[in-house]
Design a protein around this motif. Structure first.
Motif, mmCIF file in Angstrom:
data_model
loop_
_atom_site.group_PDB
_atom_site.id
_atom_site.type_symbol
_atom_site.label_atom_id
_atom_site.label_comp_id
_atom_site.label_asym_id
_atom_site.label_seq_id
_atom_site.Cartn_x
_atom_site.Cartn_y
_atom_site.Cartn_z
ATOM 1 N N ASP A 58 47.364 74.582 61.743
ATOM 2 C CA ASP A 58 46.958 73.195 61.543
ATOM 3 C C ASP A 58 46.038 72.802 62.690
ATOM 4 O OD1 ASP A 58 46.654 70.495 61.148
ATOM 5 O OD2 ASP A 58 48.788 70.038 61.039
ATOM 6 N N VAL A 59 44.743 72.708 62.413
ATOM 7 C CA VAL A 59 43.765 72.448 63.466
ATOM 8 C C VAL A 59 43.941 71.065 64.085
ATOM 9 C CG1 VAL A 59 41.996 71.493 61.945
ATOM 10 C CG2 VAL A 59 41.311 72.692 64.036
ATOM 11 N N ASP A 60 44.618 70.167 63.396
ATOM 12 C CA ASP A 60 44.821 68.813 63.917
ATOM 13 C C ASP A 60 46.054 68.687 64.808
ATOM 14 O OD1 ASP A 60 42.580 67.725 62.612
ATOM 15 O OD2 ASP A 60 43.711 67.520 60.752
ATOM 16 N N ARG A 61 46.865 69.732 64.856
ATOM 17 C CA ARG A 61 48.095 69.675 65.634
ATOM 18 C C ARG A 61 47.888 70.356 66.993
ATOM 19 N NH1 ARG A 61 53.253 68.478 63.657
ATOM 20 N NH2 ARG A 61 54.931 68.846 65.178
ATOM 21 N N LEU A 62 48.100 69.597 68.061
ATOM 22 C CA LEU A 62 47.845 70.067 69.415
ATOM 23 C C LEU A 62 49.101 69.951 70.263
ATOM 24 C CD1 LEU A 62 44.532 68.073 69.998
ATOM 25 C CD2 LEU A 62 44.747 70.367 69.033
ATOM 26 N N TYR A 63 49.184 70.804 71.283
ATOM 27 C CA TYR A 63 50.297 70.786 72.225
ATOM 28 C C TYR A 63 49.726 70.668 73.633
ATOM 29 C CZ TYR A 63 52.196 72.819 67.989
ATOM 30 O OH TYR A 63 52.518 73.052 66.674
ATOM 31 N N LEU A 64 50.230 69.707 74.405
ATOM 32 C CA LEU A 64 49.651 69.367 75.697
ATOM 33 C C LEU A 64 50.720 69.383 76.779
ATOM 34 C CD1 LEU A 64 47.019 68.161 77.119
ATOM 35 C CD2 LEU A 64 48.078 65.931 76.714
ATOM 36 N N SER A 65 50.396 69.998 77.910
ATOM 37 C CA SER A 65 51.321 70.053 79.052
ATOM 38 C C SER A 65 50.747 69.242 80.202
ATOM 39 C CB SER A 65 51.541 71.506 79.483
ATOM 40 O OG SER A 65 52.415 71.570 80.591
ATOM 41 N N HIS A 66 51.528 68.293 80.681
ATOM 42 C CA HIS A 66 51.122 67.422 81.788
ATOM 43 C C HIS A 66 52.030 67.688 82.979
ATOM 44 C CE1 HIS A 66 50.352 63.863 84.176
ATOM 45 N NE2 HIS A 66 51.611 63.520 84.087
ATOM 46 N N GLU A 67 51.423 68.060 84.144
ATOM 47 C CA GLU A 67 52.261 68.410 85.286
ATOM 48 C C GLU A 67 52.312 67.338 86.365
ATOM 49 O OE1 GLU A 67 49.639 69.472 87.986
ATOM 50 O OE2 GLU A 67 48.718 68.471 86.296
ATOM 51 N N ASP A 68 51.329 66.433 86.415
ATOM 52 C CA ASP A 68 51.340 65.320 87.373
ATOM 53 C C ASP A 68 51.464 65.831 88.807
ATOM 54 O OD1 ASP A 68 51.284 62.330 87.286
ATOM 55 O OD2 ASP A 68 53.012 62.582 88.597
ATOM 56 N N TYR A 69 50.651 66.813 89.131
ATOM 57 C CA TYR A 69 50.708 67.394 90.475
ATOM 58 C C TYR A 69 49.437 67.117 91.272
ATOM 59 C CZ TYR A 69 51.396 70.783 94.231
ATOM 60 O OH TYR A 69 51.530 71.374 95.455
ATOM 61 N N ALA A 70 48.290 67.424 90.698
ATOM 62 C CA ALA A 70 47.037 67.245 91.430
ATOM 63 C C ALA A 70 46.634 65.773 91.510
ATOM 64 C CB ALA A 70 45.929 68.063 90.775
ATOM 65 N N PHE A 71 46.849 65.036 90.401
ATOM 66 C CA PHE A 71 46.520 63.617 90.355
ATOM 67 C C PHE A 71 47.752 62.857 89.868
ATOM 68 C CE2 PHE A 71 42.654 66.020 89.373
ATOM 69 C CZ PHE A 71 41.837 65.612 90.408
#
Length: 208
Positions: free
Chosen positions: A112-125
């Motif tokens: 599914d090209v519309d389905r995305l998975y995102l990882s946010h680490e909140d380390y650099a900013f």
């Protein structure tokens, strides 16, 4: 890609020519002559480049999509947005909803090209002192948060396997989802790495 710019070799590494400015991420499109370095895209092997008009965004991750588009996730505190082009950089669209800026990797569902998975680490900013995982069902126009921990926790990398999605942490092993990012389970492992974008990219490329 390195601090001095992006370089290309056509003779197995004997010599290199500079083809673009420094960026943290790069990918090929459907052909070897189509490439994205940050928010700039070339369709002629690096002879000419077209850049996205969203100059206020720092590009953290760029990926080719199955429909021929190229998308990047870029941030300008505290939010990041998915931006994409389907004509080699001539025209760009920006997602209508932002997720946390300091998110260094996303993956596209193979079915599914519309389905995305995102990882946010909140380390650099730092934005809110939390590490999170998100998924989107509409190509970045909205995001659903599924996991949250005190930062630093997630490394900021996400990779797809044949039947699961994987996100490593800095010191607590790997998390796996088998229901397309809706829920996650810690599966152990001996991952303990420094949260830098170089290591994150190596991890993602190794699992992809």
């Amino acid at each position: 890609v390195c601090p001095g710019g992006a370089y290309r070799t056509t003779n197995g590494g004997l010599s290199w020519s500079r083809i673009g400015n420094f960026a943290q991420t790069a990918c090929f499109g459907r052909s070897a002559r189509t490439m994205a370095i940050g928010a700039s895209v070339t369709s002629d092997g690096g002879v000419t480049w077209l850049s996205a008009p969203f100059n206020n965004l720092s590009v953290f991750c760029v990926r080719p999509l199955q429909d021929g588009s190229i998308a990047y996730f870029g941030g300008s505190g505290p939010y990041g947005y998915l931006c994409q082009t389907n004509n080699g950089g001539k025209n760009w669209t920006q997602g209508t909803s932002g997720a946390d800026e300091d998110s260094y990797s996303f993956a596209v569902d193979s079915c599914d090209v519309d389905r995305l998975y995102l990882s946010h680490e909140d380390y650099a900013f730092h934005t809110d002192q939390f590490s999170k995982l998100f998924y989107s069902t509409d190509r970045g126009n909205s995001w659903v948060r599924t996991m949250i921990f005190d930062a630093p926790y997630f490394v900021g990398s996400v990779a797809l396997g044949r039947t699961a999605i994987y996100c490593p942490t800095i010191a607590n092993g790997v998390y796996r989802s088998t229901d397309r990012g809706v829920s996650w389970k810690a599966i152990g492992g001996s991952v303990r790495i420094t949260p830098s974008w170089v290591v994150r990219r190596c991890w993602t490329d190794a699992l992809a």
